[in-house]
Design an enzyme around this catalytic site. Sequence first.
Site, PDB file in Angstrom:
ATOM      1  N   HIS A  30      49.490 -70.068  22.726  1.00  0.00           N
ATOM      2  CA  HIS A  30      49.533 -70.530  24.111  1.00  0.00           C
ATOM      3  C   HIS A  30      49.179 -72.018  24.155  1.00  0.00           C
ATOM      4  CE1 HIS A  30      48.955 -66.337  25.756  1.00  0.00           C
ATOM      5  NE2 HIS A  30      48.298 -66.180  24.625  1.00  0.00           N
ATOM      6  N   GLU A 117      44.820 -70.366  22.093  1.00  0.00           N
ATOM      7  CA  GLU A 117      45.198 -71.448  23.007  1.00  0.00           C
ATOM      8  C   GLU A 117      45.080 -72.788  22.289  1.00  0.00           C
ATOM      9  OE1 GLU A 117      46.190 -71.309  26.213  1.00  0.00           O
ATOM     10  OE2 GLU A 117      45.477 -69.379  26.982  1.00  0.00           O
ATOM     11  N   ASP A 166      54.856 -71.591  27.619  1.00  0.00           N
ATOM     12  CA  ASP A 166      54.023 -72.175  26.566  1.00  0.00           C
ATOM     13  C   ASP A 166      54.169 -71.444  25.224  1.00  0.00           C
ATOM     14  OD1 ASP A 166      52.578 -70.117  28.167  1.00  0.00           O
ATOM     15  OD2 ASP A 166      50.871 -70.548  26.887  1.00  0.00           O
TER      16      ASP A 166
END
Length: 185
Positions: A30, A117, A166
Amino acid sequence: MLPCPVDKVRHSPHCDQRPAGTEINLLVIHNISLPAGDFVPDNAEQRAVDDLFLGRLDPKAHPSFASIAALRVSAHCVIWRNGAIWQYVPFAQRAWHAGVSSYAGRERCNDFSIGIELEGTDNLPYTEAQYQRLTELTRWLMQQYPAITPERIVGHQHIAPTRKTDPGPAFDWPRYRLALQESTL
């Protein structure tokens, strides 16, 4: 066996147990930055992403936070622009990163995936340090969870294509995959 490359452990309340007997077999990449496109200086103590994952984001701190402050979201780890890896959820637990999602016909990707992330946006290049640390973390995860193979590493856009974009076009998939391949030779 490689040592776990996590630099700092935080404890997000936004997680729970995976369904019994669930094999972890998917890695989801992400991106995140709060506010969008605003990156945190290396020495910053206050990080809005950290506050979001810890359930304490101040909705008044920025106009864009009002709509997300009450969300209950997390990832297993964040890799900051400087390459530091902060873990928010133990890998054996279910982080709340994927939302409504599907991979290879299987719904609820949070149940069987690990979410990483990268501090960034869809359209700004990620840093050299992020690629290096993502490769290091991925290699470690693949040792711990052998069902995570190169073919089972995807972006958020691959498991929720109508909702998410993303890590976006700025993420260099060929570079990352080549680094993984070279690191296993």
